[in-house]
Motif scaffolding. Sequence first.
Motif, PDB file in Angstrom:
ATOM      1  N   TYR A  99       0.843  -1.189   0.000  1.00 45.92           N
ATOM      2  CA  TYR A  99       0.000   0.000   0.000  1.00 45.92           C
ATOM      3  C   TYR A  99       0.885   1.248   0.000  1.00 45.92           C
ATOM      4  CZ  TYR A  99      -2.718   3.815   2.000  1.00 45.92           C
ATOM      5  OH  TYR A  99      -3.300   5.033   2.237  1.00 45.92           O
ATOM      6  N   HIS A 101       0.775   4.979   0.605  1.00 49.19           N
ATOM      7  CA  HIS A 101      -0.098   6.021   1.153  1.00 49.19           C
ATOM      8  C   HIS A 101       0.122   7.348   0.447  1.00 49.19           C
ATOM      9  CE1 HIS A 101      -2.310   8.286   4.242  1.00 49.19           C
ATOM     10  NE2 HIS A 101      -1.375   9.202   4.066  1.00 49.19           N
ATOM     11  N   GLN A 140      -7.381   5.261   5.783  1.00 52.10           N
ATOM     12  CA  GLN A 140      -7.083   5.724   4.428  1.00 52.10           C
ATOM     13  C   GLN A 140      -6.640   4.554   3.549  1.00 52.10           C
ATOM     14  OE1 GLN A 140      -7.723   8.607   3.253  1.00 52.10           O
ATOM     15  NE2 GLN A 140      -6.533   8.799   1.371  1.00 52.10           N
ATOM     16  N   ALA A 141      -5.906   3.618   4.137  1.00 51.91           N
ATOM     17  CA  ALA A 141      -5.463   2.432   3.386  1.00 51.91           C
ATOM     18  C   ALA A 141      -6.663   1.619   2.933  1.00 51.91           C
ATOM     19  CB  ALA A 141      -4.537   1.584   4.248  1.00 51.91           C
ATOM     20  N   LYS A 197      -9.712   2.724   2.588  1.00 54.51           N
ATOM     21  CA  LYS A 197     -10.467   3.550   1.636  1.00 54.51           C
ATOM     22  C   LYS A 197      -9.879   3.450   0.224  1.00 54.51           C
ATOM     23  CE  LYS A 197     -11.792   8.471   1.317  1.00 54.51           C
ATOM     24  NZ  LYS A 197     -13.177   8.644   1.705  1.00 54.51           N
ATOM     25  N   SER A 198      -8.571   3.157   0.136  1.00 54.62           N
ATOM     26  CA  SER A 198      -7.887   3.193  -1.166  1.00 54.62           C
ATOM     27  C   SER A 198      -8.196   1.979  -2.050  1.00 54.62           C
ATOM     28  CB  SER A 198      -6.378   3.274  -0.957  1.00 54.62           C
ATOM     29  OG  SER A 198      -5.866   2.024  -0.522  1.00 54.62           O
ATOM     30  N   THR A 200      -0.845  12.610   0.613  1.00 54.86           N
ATOM     31  CA  THR A 200      -1.382  11.474  -0.133  1.00 54.86           C
ATOM     32  C   THR A 200      -0.664  11.363  -1.485  1.00 54.86           C
ATOM     33  OG1 THR A 200      -3.045  12.797  -1.241  1.00 54.86           O
ATOM     34  CG2 THR A 200      -3.658  11.863   0.900  1.00 54.86           C
ATOM     35  N   ASN A 201      -1.051  10.388  -2.261  1.00 55.76           N
ATOM     36  CA  ASN A 201      -0.456  10.222  -3.595  1.00 55.76           C
ATOM     37  C   ASN A 201      -0.749  11.413  -4.498  1.00 55.76           C
ATOM     38  OD1 ASN A 201       0.784   7.640  -3.272  1.00 55.76           O
ATOM     39  ND2 ASN A 201      -1.272   6.770  -3.202  1.00 55.76           N
ATOM     40  N   GLU A 202      -1.791  12.174  -4.164  1.00 50.80           N
ATOM     41  CA  GLU A 202      -2.131  13.379  -4.935  1.00 50.80           C
ATOM     42  C   GLU A 202      -1.524  14.620  -4.284  1.00 50.80           C
ATOM     43  OE1 GLU A 202      -4.679  11.198  -3.810  1.00 50.80           O
ATOM     44  OE2 GLU A 202      -4.374  10.076  -5.670  1.00 50.80           O
TER      45      GLU A 202
END
Lengths: 422, 236
Positions: free
Chosen positions: A255, A257, A309-310, A312-313, A379-381
């Motif tokens: 994962y 994050h 969050q993990a 949710k992804s 986050t990744n964004e």
Amino acid sequence: MNNYRKFFVVGVAVAMLMVSCRKEGFDLQNPNTRTCKSYVEQFETIWQGINNTYVFWSRDTVDWEARYAKYHPIFESFDAHGADSAEYLNAWRGVVNGLLDHHMTLLLWNPNGKYRIGIRAASNSYSHETDEMAQLNILQKQPGILDFTCYYVGNNNFVNSAYCLLPGKTAGKYIAYLRFSSFSIDTMSKANFANKDKAEAPFRAFYGDQYAEGVTNGAVNRDDVEAIILDVRNNGGGYITDISPAVVSLLQKNYQHGYSRFKEGYGRLDYSSWVPVVFDCPKNYIKQAKPIVALVDINTVSSAELSAQAIKSIPNGTVVGERTYGATCPLVANTDRAFNVYYTGCFGDQDLLLSSEKRPRDPNSYAYYVYSSTFDLVTNEYQSLEGVGVQPDIKVLYDADKLAAGVDTQLEAALEFLRKGN
Amino acid sequence: MQGIMCMLLLAAPTCLVAQTSEPVQTPPRTRHWNIGLTAGIDRNYHIVDMVYMTDMKFDKYRVGPVYGLHIGYAPLSWLSFNIGAVMIQKNYHMDHVFQYHSTRYSLPTTTTNDYINVPVEMKLSVGRTVKVHAFGGVYGGYWLRSHRKGVTYSFSNDRECHFDEDIEFSDKRDNRIDKGFTWGAGISGKIINCIELGVEVRWYYGIEDIQKPYMRNLNPRYNTTFAIQAGLNYWL
């Protein structure tokens, strides 16, 4: 030749002028090791420590220079005229009020009264206490409960956990439910304490005997378990190393994050490069992908938020409950070990937090401990969740009245979603 | 840059022709203006006091290329004034060495900084066929680009991570204006009447903090750059 001599003299004069054109540096004391002998020294040290090491200066909107100008004279007056505990507390509240770091807590020792005060910097517009016992009482009335334990591990870590199998969508199938209040799972597995077997039982039942290393022979791998609820409400976080075995093992893959950075200098904006934050999937992971719900509330903090969050992804993951607290950036609390590695995060006398006495090493000093995020995390964004929290996919606010009447609305919503799919 | 080189190379034969076609008894024309190209390498010293952050070492240096052009005016045989435009790298290396648990980590970062410098200087010369020069002046500059490459640490899986990226300038933090003093010495000789070849060593002594004064308690950072250059001058 006479001309050359003149030019030589001019050249030497210019060289001397050049050297004097650079600004002088000044000595900065290490905020992690300084011993303070007055109120104003305590203020200056903490102010400077945050000035140089705080990891959110690229985003924080607090005017830190203005805080210095406003509060320095106040602490000087404390040295001149004394301060009662309320004045002392209020002044410090004013200094750190509104800083973005939702982990930030100041532990301050006043040697005059030999007392310690604690102040959180962040204030949430929405907050509530959680009646955890009421939630657990409701859970115990659900069919199929297997175990509920509450055990302390060592001085500072505790795991309050519950496990049960709840009726699923399909007849004869189940929803595996695990609640735990702290990411101290690995610590618990390695510690020796009274009733260890009982404390470990929910985790063994849910993940399997090697629960600290991922999923083995636990319920989540059973064919008759069709869905999973990971209840991290009122979970204050803990060791980030638990995320892989406890959460990523349910995702079946590594994962990512997002990205993290720390500081590489004492300038507010002297940041390291962003590096990917990847939690490796342990070799023991769930055999079959199943719907997973992360049950969260405003008191879901830190590692627990990253876990939500993990979940949710992934396509089969859903977050149910309230937005989480918003203290999403990791830290290393042990300043003796970590401060000189990262030059960010916690600094000061860690005995005020970590020792069993919660007293400073030198009780005659104006000791301090600043508990603060070590890493900036996005986050990744490249979106920061600090102060924002993880937003639920299905929003269900905490309802104290219904809880008192025996209905856990957030749990009900999670069960309804898994049983009906909406 | 290639265009200027071509221009000078094309101009050289013209100069030879001009020289050979002049009558022997005519006194040589005094040439006051010259245009030239230089190229070489530099080594930068990044001056920063890390105070208590003693395990961040800036004691390894990095070389970089330097190249540029200049125009000179020589009112007298021993005195000239030059102005130039120089592309120069002011690079530095930082090594963060620390012990964590039982492991010793070394996280090196090499930062490459491209600047354009505009030196204005006065040059004193002695000699006839071979000239020795000493020069000094001031320069202004602009920080064009910053890039870093190295190793850092990822907490999530306890691994080292490599990075290689341009650094985005911060309006709040970075002072992209550069200025300071320059001085040095060189030697040159004419290979033909209007083409002069030379080498020089030169220091750029920055007096501009590369950071803006955006916070209290910020020690300044300066660059001092040492360059060795070879060049070609065309006398007009």
